[in-house]
Design an enzyme around this catalytic site. Structure first.
Site, PDB file in Angstrom:
ATOM      1  N   ASP A 538       0.872  -1.184   0.000  1.00  0.00           N
ATOM      2  CA  ASP A 538       0.000   0.000   0.000  1.00  0.00           C
ATOM      3  C   ASP A 538       0.910   1.236   0.000  1.00  0.00           C
ATOM      4  O   ASP A 538       2.131   1.126   0.140  1.00  0.00           O
ATOM      5  CB  ASP A 538      -0.850  -0.080   1.282  1.00  0.00           C
ATOM      6  CG  ASP A 538      -1.886   1.011   1.401  1.00  0.00           C
ATOM      7  OD1 ASP A 538      -2.233   1.633   0.386  1.00  0.00           O
ATOM      8  OD2 ASP A 538      -2.351   1.231   2.540  1.00  0.00           O
ATOM      9  N   GLU A 541       2.653   5.123  -3.889  1.00  0.00           N
ATOM     10  CA  GLU A 541       2.646   6.143  -4.973  1.00  0.00           C
ATOM     11  C   GLU A 541       3.968   6.880  -5.069  1.00  0.00           C
ATOM     12  O   GLU A 541       4.319   7.247  -6.196  1.00  0.00           O
ATOM     13  CB  GLU A 541       1.488   7.104  -4.743  1.00  0.00           C
ATOM     14  CG  GLU A 541       0.122   6.456  -4.839  1.00  0.00           C
ATOM     15  CD  GLU A 541      -0.225   5.557  -3.662  1.00  0.00           C
ATOM     16  OE1 GLU A 541       0.340   5.792  -2.565  1.00  0.00           O
ATOM     17  OE2 GLU A 541      -1.011   4.622  -3.830  1.00  0.00           O
ATOM     18  N   ASP A 614      -9.110   4.008  -1.644  1.00  0.00           N
ATOM     19  CA  ASP A 614     -10.025   4.387  -0.562  1.00  0.00           C
ATOM     20  C   ASP A 614     -11.335   4.959  -1.095  1.00  0.00           C
ATOM     21  O   ASP A 614     -11.566   6.170  -1.047  1.00  0.00           O
ATOM     22  CB  ASP A 614      -9.329   5.393   0.358  1.00  0.00           C
ATOM     23  CG  ASP A 614      -8.101   4.775   1.005  1.00  0.00           C
ATOM     24  OD1 ASP A 614      -7.958   3.535   0.940  1.00  0.00           O
ATOM     25  OD2 ASP A 614      -7.292   5.527   1.575  1.00  0.00           O
TER      26      ASP A 614
HETATM   27  C1  NOJ Z   1      -4.554   3.300   2.866  1.00  0.00           C
HETATM   28  C2  NOJ Z   1      -5.183   2.167   2.134  1.00  0.00           C
HETATM   29  O1  NOJ Z   1      -5.752   2.589   0.948  1.00  0.00           O
HETATM   30  C3  NOJ Z   1      -6.185   1.491   3.032  1.00  0.00           C
HETATM   31  O2  NOJ Z   1      -6.788   0.431   2.346  1.00  0.00           O
HETATM   32  C4  NOJ Z   1      -5.516   1.024   4.297  1.00  0.00           C
HETATM   33  O3  NOJ Z   1      -6.458   0.450   5.169  1.00  0.00           O
HETATM   34  C5  NOJ Z   1      -4.839   2.191   4.998  1.00  0.00           C
HETATM   35  N1  NOJ Z   1      -3.932   2.815   4.099  1.00  0.00           N
HETATM   36  C6  NOJ Z   1      -4.073   1.748   6.243  1.00  0.00           C
HETATM   37  O4  NOJ Z   1      -3.088   0.870   5.904  1.00  0.00           O
END
Ligand code: NOJ
Length: 978
Positions: A538, A541, A614
């Protein structure tokens, strides 16, 4: 409680969702985008506009095999600057056009393609260029009707097919490769222009440029807009290299739809951004970014970037892969309903454009796959249901969630752990207070062959007691500040952090070593893990909380001296790539890795799965998620999904149920939720919602053979797993803009996920004169030659799912707790007869986790149903071995050429049988049902109804053959005599 620490890093959730748009640039806030759009406006306003870029005819040179031609390109505005052009045609007809500044102050970034490409493409030596006075041309293609014309003055590249323009580069004269210059030289030149009497030193090479300055204004504009420095919010980007952006118009004069360039939350057929009726005002942005609470309808950039675009018409499809690694913006215009213009602006890098000539949609997918690779064939279990949340907070929590799933008989394959498993967010390091026994916990999950996925983010907490950070510092593989010496420091979940530079080859073996689970070796590695622990990447970017646009300063330095701005969009892919290699290589023989990534680039499909980040728990996000997953499929990256339930917010039961139905028709199926949301595992739902979700998830599991077969096809041909209408019916114009219903692989399954609140009915488009059967009720609907909308029931417990007449769908219908438990389960064949009484389907199976299929350990079957004669009412059903029928098939070629039907895998499922055959649309009640060569009648039941060949609607006739005692891997023939 400690687990809330990450939540505290986040600002408290606002009561209403709102993207923080001010954190991200608009085009007018990015100097090069502003300049590019201004260039385009000047071109529009100036009837005499003409590109200053010309080919120096005397410089044209052909390679010895005449396959590649090179030439010097000049800008008439800067005669002292040289650009090198290189045009080549690959074996499959793809044209690669490259241009770079030659002998400039420095080298432009020229490595983007090398990270994206599978290998260096082979140049065709059958195709030859001919040099004329004003152009260089090549003609080729199976019908010799594809032509590439590179015109000299001005420089223009055109791909034609059958004499019709397909793709035109620099047709509108917007090509501009800003050459390197120094601030001082430009300042001096301006001064000289302002005070010409001070004289010019004609021996000074700079003088030539100075004299041209007044002449450049019509093209470059009056001012040095954002050339040397830019400030956005509180961040200043000192641009030590000055202006170096690239502008290029790429037009499709005969294509009215364009698709691709994920990732944007928008429609599949990309709406326009320029022209009087433009749908959006901002161009599509490609700049990998962590956009908090992103909008459901916008051209804003999101987490990943694939600079691949398809242009489509009823006559042909073409593609463009524009290998840009930096930030880019793309304007789309539609001067007439049947033509499209695009204008690409990129901050840095050489011009490196691949023109994919098609001409069919399948050709374009194959051409793109030959460039950047096909999606990796996933582990079979990875297609099951993934249960995630931020966070399962302890080993006991994980165990109890697993127990609840089992008690409620809800299938699930994978449990996920988000960042709170890691002590102080030092990834790999378990927080032993909450997870005292990580290996035992994982073993409990493994007991019924389930898996764990654990998050590993790219930010490394800068503390000495973190071996990963310590080692990265010692071997000196961290991203550097602009001085190129000191390690960069920024903020993320782990507080003050550093980032590994995966562009540095020194980091590769070290990173892979960290994932080793055995206790051998000296350097630190992850012994508190198992080979069934897979990885989630995660924030790659990269997301940096205190950085410009929540990311890394563009002046940071990577391996080779490149600035971060050059390769920003590729960065996340390297992290994903290396992690996937690490997971693959931790066992011997290797097992297929599973690594989920948020950030991606062209080529990422080779390394695992992605999700759309998200999303919000809103109906709009549910709907746009479907389109985004489709766009990713177009971008070559089929293994995609959205957070089921929506990441932010607390979906009401109706929304959650619908979201599960959306999820099971996504290649990647995972429920996930933000740390501040209420628990929402499906077993927590009240009735009837719980039972509906159980049925929905079970439906996914019954269809795993369909998904796996579709993935196998994608992994060989590059055809996407999800096929929107324009892909499945490329000549049906009425389907070109449809992006809320789609087909799954070649299975013939057509689904329209319901994404509207309180829906009880849905409209579904049927593209052809064919029968489509409701999967559940067996209602036969009829399409029409010119396409037709039908209205179908869509109550909460219903999913508009259809089998196209002419398809055979293999399923496994025994409910199991996890997919590996289905390995020996029997199959059902659902035969949906077409209007002529025929049908066809495929089934591909292998061990689902190793690479032994590459050696020939798999089965690949074809099932057909045919009507023996025009007037016959009988049906013959055949099972054939496709692997031996198609020995020449690409990619698996080696395995297929030497295919042995009695391979190890086939032997391991020797007892697996077909337990049921269902035939929809039988023209008449059978008299006998027998296996050819068999003695006894099979047992069957027949429910009369509408036949496939009738032109009527209504419940179809259904023949069910019970336990026909047929092997799934043998050739056989059954005759339904009627
Ligand atoms: C951002 C991610 O997009 C999300 O899915 C994750 O739960 C949080 N970071 C925490 O790791």
């Amino acid at each position: 409680m400690r687990v809330l620490s990450a939540a505290l890093v986040l600002a408290a959730l606002p009561t209403a969702f709102a993207v923080k748009a001010h954190d991200f640039k608009t085009c007018s806030q990015a100097g090069f985008c502003r300049r590019g759009r201004a260039l385009s406006s000047r071109a529009k306003e100036n009837p005499a506009w003409r590109s200053p870029y010309v080919i120096d005819a005397s410089s044209v040179a052909l390679s010895s095999d005449q396959a590649v031609f090179t030439a010097v390109v000049k800008s008439q505005l800067y005669p002292e600057v040289n650009f090198g052009l290189d045009v080549r045609i690959h074996d499959d007809g793809v044209v690669r056009v490259r241009m770079d500044e030659v002998g400039g102050l420095r080298q432009r970034y020229n490595e983007a393609a090398s990270w994206a490409l599978l290998e260096e493409p082979k140049v065709s030596n059958a195709i030859q260029w001919t040099v004329a006075k004003d152009s260089v041309r090549a003609k080729y293609g199976p019908k010799n009707d594809v032509e590439v014309v590179v015109a000299f003055e001005p420089l223009k590249v055109t791909l034609l097919q059958g004499g019709k323009e397909q793709v035109v580069l620099n047709g509108r004269g917007l090509l501009h490769m800003e050459h390197f210059r120094t601030k001082e030289s430009v300042a001096k030149a301006r001064e000289e222009v302002a005070n010409p009497e001070e004289g010019l030193d004609t021996d000074d090479s700079q003088a030539v440029m100075e004299q041209t300055l007044p002449r450049t204004a019509w093209f470059e504009g009056e001012t040095e807009d954002g050339w040397w420095e830019e400030t956005f919010n509180s961040f200043t980007d000192n641009k030590p290299r000055g202006p170096e952006s690239l502008s290029l118009d790429i037009d499709f004069p005969n294509h009215g739809h364009v698709y691709g360039i994920p990732q944007h939350a928008t429609r599949l057929s990309l709406p326009t951004t320029t022209g009087e009726d433009a749908y959006y005002t901002e161009p599509y942005r490609l700049f990998n970014a962590d956009v908090f609470e992103y909008l459901a309808d916008s051209t804003m950039s999101l987490y990943g970037s694939i600079p691949f675009l398809q242009a489509h018409s009823a006559e042909s499809t073409v593609g463009i892969f524009n290998a840009i690694g930096s930030e880019a913006w793309i304007d789309i215009g539609r001067p007439s309903p049947k033509s499209t213009t695009t204008h690409w602006l990129s901050e840095t890098g050489i011009l490196d454009v691949f023109i994919l000539p098609g001409p069919t949609i399948a050709d374009v997918f194959a051409q793109y796959a030959r460039l950047t690779g096909t999606p990796a064939l996933p582990a079979h279990w990875a297609l099951g249901y993934h249960q995630c949340r931020w966070n399962y907070i302890s080993s006991e929590d994980v165990r109890s969630v697993q127990k609840r799933f089992d008690e409620e008989d809800i299938p699930v394959d994978v449990f996920w752990l988000d960042i709170e498993y890691a002590e102080d967010h030092k990834y790999f390091m378990w927080d032993h207070k909450l997870f005292p026994d990580p290996v035992e916990m994982t073993k409990d999950v493994e007991a019924i062959e389930r898996k764990m996925v654990v998050i590993v983010d790219p930010h490394l907490k800068r503390v000495d007691d973190y071996p990963v950070y310590k080692e990265a510092t010692e071997i000196d593989v961290l991203v550097k500040l602009k001085d190129g010496q000191s390690n960069y420091e920024g903020w993320c979940w782990s507080g003050s952090s550093a980032w590994v530079d995966y562009f540095n080859p020194k980091s590769w073996d070290w990173w892979k070593g960290l994932f080793k689970v055995d206790s051998q070796g000296n350097s630190w590695h992850w012994v508190e893990s198992t080979v069934n622990t897979y990885i989630w990447n995660d924030m790659n970017e990269p997301s940096i909380f205190n950085g410009p646009e929540i990311s890394m300063p563009r002046e940071n330095i990577h391996h080779g001296g490149w600035e971060h701005r050059d390769l920003h969009n590729i960065n996340g892919m390297l992290f994903h790539n290396l992690t996937a290699q690490a997971v693959k290589e931790r066992t011997d023989p290797p097992r297929r890795p599973f690594v989920l990534t948020r950030s991606f680039y062209a080529g990422s499909q080779r390394f695992g799965a992605m999700w759309t980040g998200d999303n919000l728990g809103t109906w709009e996000h549910m709907a746009v998620g479907v389109k985004m997953v489709l766009a990713n499929n177009i971008g070559g990256f089929s293994f995609a999904g959205s957070d089921v339930g929506g990441f932010f917010g607390n979906p009401e039961p109706e929304m959650l149920v619908r979201w599960y139905a959306v999820g099971i028709f996504s290649p990647f199926l995972r429920a996930h939720a933000h740390i501040d949301t209420k628990r929402r595992e499906p077993y927590l739902l009240d009735e009837p919602y719980k039972s509906i979700v159980r049925d929905i998830l079970r439906l996914r599991y019954t269809m795993l053979p369909v998904w796996y077969t579709a993935f196998r096809e994608a992994s060989v041909t590059g055809l996407p797993v999800l096929r929107p209408h324009y892909v499945a019916f490329p000549h049906d114009e009425a389907g070109f803009a449809i992006d809320d219903q789609y087909f799954v692989g070649s299975s013939g399954l057509l689904v329209k996920p319901v994404t509207r609140k309180s829906a009880t009915e849905e409209t579904v488009y049927l593209p052809e004169d064919q029968v489509y059967y409701d999967y559940f009720s067996h209602h036969a609907y009829r399409g029409a030659a010119k396409g037709k909308n039908i209205t179908v029931p869509a109550e909460l417990h219903q999913i508009p799912l259809f089998i196209r007449g002419g398809s055979i769908v293999p399923t496994r219908e025994r409910p199991r707790r996890s997919s590996p438990l289905m390995k020996q389960d029997p199959f059902t064949l659902r035969i949906a007869l077409d209007q002529d009484g025929n049908a066809r389907g495929e089934l591909y199976l292998d061990d689902g986790e190793t690479y032994s299929h590459e050696k020939g350990d798999f089965i690949w079957r074809e099932y057909t149903a045919t009507r023996p004669g025009k007037k016959s009412r009988s049906v013959r059903i055949h099972s054939r071995n496709l692997a031996t029928q198609k020995p020449g098939e690409a990619v698996d070629g080696v395995a297929l050429a030497t295919y042995d039907s009695a391979n190890d895998f086939a032997r391991s499922i020797a007892g697996v049988r077909i337990e049921k055959i269902v035939i929809l649309g039988m023209p008449a009640k059978p008299v006998t049902v027998t296996k050819v060569g068999g003695k006894t009648q099979m047992e069957w039941t027949f429910t009369p109804g509408v036949a496939a060949s009738d032109k009527k609607e209504g419940t179809a006739s259904v023949l069910v053959i019970k336990d026909p005692k047929l092997s799934v891997l043998m050739d056989w023939e059954v005759i339904v005599h009627a």
